[in-house]
Each structure stands twice: as C-alpha cells, then as structure tokens.
Design a protein around this motif. Structure first.
Motif, PDB file in Angstrom:
ATOM      1  N   ALA A 152       6.150  -8.494   5.144  1.00  0.00           N
ATOM      2  CA  ALA A 152       7.503  -8.960   5.459  1.00  0.00           C
ATOM      3  C   ALA A 152       8.533  -8.292   4.559  1.00  0.00           C
ATOM      4  CB  ALA A 152       7.573 -10.483   5.325  1.00  0.00           C
ATOM      5  N   TRP A 153       8.237  -8.227   3.264  1.00  0.00           N
ATOM      6  CA  TRP A 153       9.220  -7.625   2.361  1.00  0.00           C
ATOM      7  C   TRP A 153       9.282  -6.112   2.512  1.00  0.00           C
ATOM      8  CZ3 TRP A 153      13.105 -10.042   0.515  1.00  0.00           C
ATOM      9  CH2 TRP A 153      13.029 -11.418   0.255  1.00  0.00           C
ATOM     10  N   SER A 154       8.167  -5.486   2.897  1.00  0.00           N
ATOM     11  CA  SER A 154       8.212  -4.055   3.195  1.00  0.00           C
ATOM     12  C   SER A 154       9.098  -3.798   4.405  1.00  0.00           C
ATOM     13  CB  SER A 154       6.798  -3.522   3.445  1.00  0.00           C
ATOM     14  OG  SER A 154       6.826  -2.146   3.769  1.00  0.00           O
ATOM     15  N   ALA A 168       6.071   1.338  -1.413  1.00  0.00           N
ATOM     16  CA  ALA A 168       5.213   0.720  -2.424  1.00  0.00           C
ATOM     17  C   ALA A 168       4.608  -0.585  -1.907  1.00  0.00           C
ATOM     18  CB  ALA A 168       6.020   0.469  -3.695  1.00  0.00           C
ATOM     19  N   LEU A 169       5.401  -1.392  -1.223  1.00  0.00           N
ATOM     20  CA  LEU A 169       4.878  -2.644  -0.681  1.00  0.00           C
ATOM     21  C   LEU A 169       3.881  -2.379   0.449  1.00  0.00           C
ATOM     22  CD1 LEU A 169       8.159  -4.764  -0.643  1.00  0.00           C
ATOM     23  CD2 LEU A 169       6.200  -5.041  -2.166  1.00  0.00           C
ATOM     24  N   ALA A 170       4.130  -1.351   1.248  1.00  0.00           N
ATOM     25  CA  ALA A 170       3.170  -0.980   2.284  1.00  0.00           C
ATOM     26  C   ALA A 170       1.856  -0.513   1.654  1.00  0.00           C
ATOM     27  CB  ALA A 170       3.748   0.106   3.183  1.00  0.00           C
ATOM     28  N   LEU A 171       1.940   0.216   0.552  1.00  0.00           N
ATOM     29  CA  LEU A 171       0.738   0.632  -0.169  1.00  0.00           C
ATOM     30  C   LEU A 171      -0.080  -0.582  -0.596  1.00  0.00           C
ATOM     31  CD1 LEU A 171       0.569   3.329  -2.958  1.00  0.00           C
ATOM     32  CD2 LEU A 171      -0.559   1.138  -3.249  1.00  0.00           C
ATOM     33  N   LEU A 172       0.591  -1.591  -1.164  1.00  0.00           N
ATOM     34  CA  LEU A 172      -0.111  -2.807  -1.596  1.00  0.00           C
ATOM     35  C   LEU A 172      -0.672  -3.573  -0.404  1.00  0.00           C
ATOM     36  CD1 LEU A 172       2.314  -4.036  -4.402  1.00  0.00           C
ATOM     37  CD2 LEU A 172       0.077  -2.943  -4.678  1.00  0.00           C
ATOM     38  N   ALA A 173       0.079  -3.609   0.698  1.00  0.00           N
ATOM     39  CA  ALA A 173      -0.445  -4.256   1.903  1.00  0.00           C
ATOM     40  C   ALA A 173      -1.705  -3.552   2.382  1.00  0.00           C
ATOM     41  CB  ALA A 173       0.615  -4.259   3.005  1.00  0.00           C
ATOM     42  N   VAL A 183       1.694  -1.662   8.684  1.00  0.00           N
ATOM     43  CA  VAL A 183       2.897  -1.660   7.836  1.00  0.00           C
ATOM     44  C   VAL A 183       3.312  -0.227   7.546  1.00  0.00           C
ATOM     45  CG1 VAL A 183       3.956  -2.588   5.755  1.00  0.00           C
ATOM     46  CG2 VAL A 183       2.049  -3.799   6.811  1.00  0.00           C
ATOM     47  N   ALA A 184       2.335   0.625   7.232  1.00  0.00           N
ATOM     48  CA  ALA A 184       2.645   2.033   6.982  1.00  0.00           C
ATOM     49  C   ALA A 184       3.265   2.684   8.209  1.00  0.00           C
ATOM     50  CB  ALA A 184       1.373   2.783   6.566  1.00  0.00           C
ATOM     51  N   ALA A 185       2.742   2.357   9.387  1.00  0.00           N
ATOM     52  CA  ALA A 185       3.303   2.919  10.621  1.00  0.00           C
ATOM     53  C   ALA A 185       4.742   2.467  10.812  1.00  0.00           C
ATOM     54  CB  ALA A 185       2.450   2.498  11.817  1.00  0.00           C
ATOM     55  N   ALA A 186       5.043   1.201  10.461  1.00  0.00           N
ATOM     56  CA  ALA A 186       6.409   0.698  10.585  1.00  0.00           C
ATOM     57  C   ALA A 186       7.346   1.424   9.626  1.00  0.00           C
ATOM     58  CB  ALA A 186       6.436  -0.810  10.327  1.00  0.00           C
ATOM     59  N   PRO A 241       0.948   4.921   3.323  1.00  0.00           N
ATOM     60  CA  PRO A 241      -0.450   4.844   3.773  1.00  0.00           C
ATOM     61  C   PRO A 241      -1.485   4.969   2.660  1.00  0.00           C
ATOM     62  CG  PRO A 241       0.388   7.040   4.174  1.00  0.00           C
ATOM     63  CD  PRO A 241       1.513   6.261   3.529  1.00  0.00           C
ATOM     64  N   LEU A 242      -1.058   5.145   1.411  1.00  0.00           N
ATOM     65  CA  LEU A 242      -2.013   5.477   0.360  1.00  0.00           C
ATOM     66  C   LEU A 242      -2.975   4.338   0.050  1.00  0.00           C
ATOM     67  CD1 LEU A 242       0.106   7.532  -2.212  1.00  0.00           C
ATOM     68  CD2 LEU A 242      -1.406   8.338  -0.387  1.00  0.00           C
ATOM     69  N   GLY A 243      -2.533   3.078   0.178  1.00  0.00           N
ATOM     70  CA  GLY A 243      -3.397   1.961  -0.156  1.00  0.00           C
ATOM     71  C   GLY A 243      -4.608   1.877   0.755  1.00  0.00           C
ATOM     72  N   ALA A 244      -4.357   1.760   2.059  1.00  0.00           N
ATOM     73  CA  ALA A 244      -5.462   1.661   3.020  1.00  0.00           C
ATOM     74  C   ALA A 244      -6.296   2.924   3.030  1.00  0.00           C
ATOM     75  CB  ALA A 244      -4.911   1.371   4.415  1.00  0.00           C
ATOM     76  N   ALA A 245      -5.632   4.094   3.047  1.00  0.00           N
ATOM     77  CA  ALA A 245      -6.376   5.354   3.083  1.00  0.00           C
ATOM     78  C   ALA A 245      -7.213   5.533   1.820  1.00  0.00           C
ATOM     79  CB  ALA A 245      -5.415   6.525   3.242  1.00  0.00           C
ATOM     80  N   GLY A 246      -6.638   5.162   0.675  1.00  0.00           N
ATOM     81  CA  GLY A 246      -7.373   5.320  -0.574  1.00  0.00           C
ATOM     82  C   GLY A 246      -8.627   4.459  -0.617  1.00  0.00           C
TER      83      GLY A 246
END
Length: 394
Positions: A152-154, A168-173, A183-186, A241-246
C-alpha cells in the motif's frame, strides 16, 4: 496521522470485534484463540525459520516434500529481531509484527484511497479491508498484513512520485511474499506512464509543471517537475524487483537448480501456476451433490464479483498502478494450483478492488453507509471466528 485517525480507529474497532468473535468461538470449542493466531499452519513454519534458519523439510507419505524454502524471509527476520530484544517467543513476535503491520496497512490503504477518491472513501476503504470475511488473517502471525502494508505504501509512493521510496518498499514486499512481483510491476507501470506523460507535457503549450495535479494523480501518471533528474525514477525501477528476484535466485543457488529451484520447492507443496485449471476442476467437482452445487455456484459468483470489481475500477479510472497490482494479485491467487482453502487469504492484499465499493459508501448517506459497514464487520467477526476454530487457513 490526524487525517488518518478516523480510518485507523474504524479499522481497530472492526479488528477488535473480530478478535472478540474468535475468543467466543474458541471458548465454545474449548480451544486457545492465541494458539490459533500464532502457532498453527504457516505461522509454525515462520517461527521455525526465525528460530533455526532455513533447512527444515517434511516428507509426506504421498511423496510430497514440504520445504521451508517456500516461505520468504522478511517476516522471520523481523520475528528473530524482536525476540532477541524483548521477552517474546518467535511466534508471539510474529503476532506483534502483524498487529503493527495491519495498522500500517490500514493507514496505507487510507492514504491511497484519500489521494485518489477523497478522505471519506479512504476511511471506508480501511474499514472494508478490516471487515473482509477472512479479515482475521490480518491478526495472525502470517505475512499478509506485513505485505499489504509494504504494498500500500509503495503504491502511495508511486502515485505521489516518490520513486526511490516506492522501489525500496517494493523490494521489501518482494522479500515478504512471491506476489511482491505485482508491486514491482506496479512501480514499473507507474514509472513508465509518468515518463510518457512527462514527455507529452514537455511538448504541449501550457502543460502543468508539477506532478501533483489531480488529473495526473488519478491517471497514475505523476511525472517529476520539468527539468528534474530522471535518476530517482530509474533507481525506483531498479530497486523494485530485487527482493523477490534475489530470494528466488538464492533458493536456486541453495538447491542447485538455478532459476528452477524455487519452482521445484513450490511443486513439492503442489503449488504452481496452471492458469486456473486446478481451481476450475475443484469447482466442477462440487456439482455432484446439491450442497456442493450450492457451494460451487457461490464460488463462481465470487469470481464474477472479483471481475466486476476490477472492471468497476477501470470504469472509475483508478490509476494504472492500482489496477495492475490488484489484477495481478487476483490472477495469481485464482490461477495458482494451490490448495483452494488458501485462495481467500491470498486475495487479502488486493485492496484496490475495494475502492469502487468504498467510493460508493462515501457517496451514500451516513446512516446507510454505517449500517453496511457495521453489517460487514459483524459477518466478518462471526465467520472469522468460526473459520479459524474450524478448518482454518492452510
């Protein structure tokens, strides 16, 4: 905080009612409600990861292999950090994370709806999210509340042009749930759309110089002021996308299967993406008896309702990032070959689907709107307590 106070108060009231309903059902069934919230199903896996790290695997008699690598790491990391500094078990630390994160999620949902539809709609959206039939999941030691708060905040950061924060928030998500890629796509969609709008504005006479005009926000195309550096937007796109991809790459390295490692782990849980074939077979299998046919009809109606809500969001001209995020979350929930019982809670983060209903409630007279929200809260409390002391979420 002052502007969001009514939304947070309404959210807290609905969730407290839900917890009271759970306590009543638990007393009637002679079970501990706190155990249901913190020490059952997925919460046990999260607590075990927090305590001992990754590496636990269960081999079932039917050949299925359940590995804890299926669970993303941010919630266990937080549980471990909290348990290290306060006298709480890892499971109870997870409950604390969800309690705080659920309020942050309600605030973020209010902020998004307030920006796009106005303050009354924001309050209604936060209360409606609390009053989902499976809203009790928001109070469990699960990752839904944490993920929804970050998402939501991202999205709010995307709509207001704060690109590094959005990324950064998308990375954490993405470190919280695999659907973090939505979230990254958004973030990417909002960034590209804002770039297109910026380029169009630069060639139009009398185009607005700032990103905060209402039309830009509603269109989800908020560009930076003319002459601003493009690097913040690029940084946000890079981080998203780094969070999920990582994590997926790390699982692949750990399993020795490369890009297919995480898919193999999910296959061990009989999870995967089959375009909705398994879900369709499940629904079709219900039509062998009268009670099953009624349940199957209700499920079909529920899927059609989701489609209608998404279409209503399109007609209401909700910002593209919100529509894309909600659509992807719903698509991944319904088209995954996972246990059917998990699908309702997988839809919990898709809060933009509630915005057309929130807008309608905001336009209605106060008494009918309050009655509708109160009824939804009561149904959620009754169903949530019954559900969690019964079959519960897988």
């Amino acid at each position: 905080m002052r502007r969001a106070a009514p939304a947070l108060a309404g959210y807290a009231a609905v969730r407290l009612l839900g917890l009271a309903g759970l306590a009543l059902w638990a007393a009637a069934r002679d079970t501990d409600p706190l155990v249901r919230l913190t020490a059952r199903w997925d919460s046990l896996w999260y607590a075990r990861i927090a305590e001992s790290g990754y590496g636990y695997t269960v081999r079932l008699p039917n050949g299925d292999v359940h590995s804890d690598l299926a669970f993303f790491p941010l919630l266990p990391w937080l549980e471990r950090g909290i348990a290290a500094v306060v006298p709480l078990s890892h499971a109870h630390a997870g409950f604390l994370v969800s309690a705080v994160a659920s309020l942050a999620a309600a605030w973020g949902i209010f902020a998004v709806a307030d920006l796009v539809l106005g303050r009354r709609a924001g309050v209604c959206a936060a209360v409606l999210w609390a009053a989902l039939p499976v809203g009790i999941v928001q109070s469990m030691a699960y990752s839904e509340s944490l993920f929804t708060a970050l998402a939501a905040w991202s999205l709010y950061a995307v709509l207001s042009g704060r690109w590094p924060l959005a990324g950064a928030l998308a990375l954490l998500a993405g470190l919280t749930r695999p659907v973090g890629l939505a979230v990254a796509a958004a973030v990417w969609a909002g960034a590209v759309a804002s770039f297109v709008r910026e380029r169009s504005a630069s060639t139009a006479d009398g185009a607005p110089d700032g990103p905060r005009d209402l039309h830009a926000v509603r269109a989800g195309l908020s560009p930076p002021p003319r002459g601003a550096s493009p690097w913040p937007r690029a940084l946000g796109m890079l981080l998203a996308p780094l969070g999920a991809a990582g994590y997926v790459l790390w699982v692949g390295h750990r399993t020795g299967r490369g890009l297919f490692g995480y898919l193999d782990v999910q296959a061990g849980w009989r999870n995967g993406f089959d375009g909705g074939v398994a879900f369709a077979r499940f629904v079709a299998g219900l039509f062998v008896s009268v009670p099953g046919a009624l349940a199957g009809t209700a499920l079909i109606a529920g899927v059609l309702l989701l489609g209608w809500l998404l279409l209503a969001g399109v007609r209401a001209r909700l910002p593209l990032p919100l529509l894309l995020y909600a659509g992807l979350v719903a698509l991944l929930a319904l088209c995954a070959s996972s246990y059917f019982g998990s699908k309702p809670r997988l839809l919990v983060p898709a809060f933009p689907l509630l915005l057309p209903v929130a807008a309608a409630a905001a336009r209605a007279r106060p008494a009918p709107a309050a009655a509708l929200l109160g009824l939804a809260a009561a149904v959620s409390a009754v169903y949530g307590g019954l559900w969690l002391t019964g079959s519960g979420p897988p």
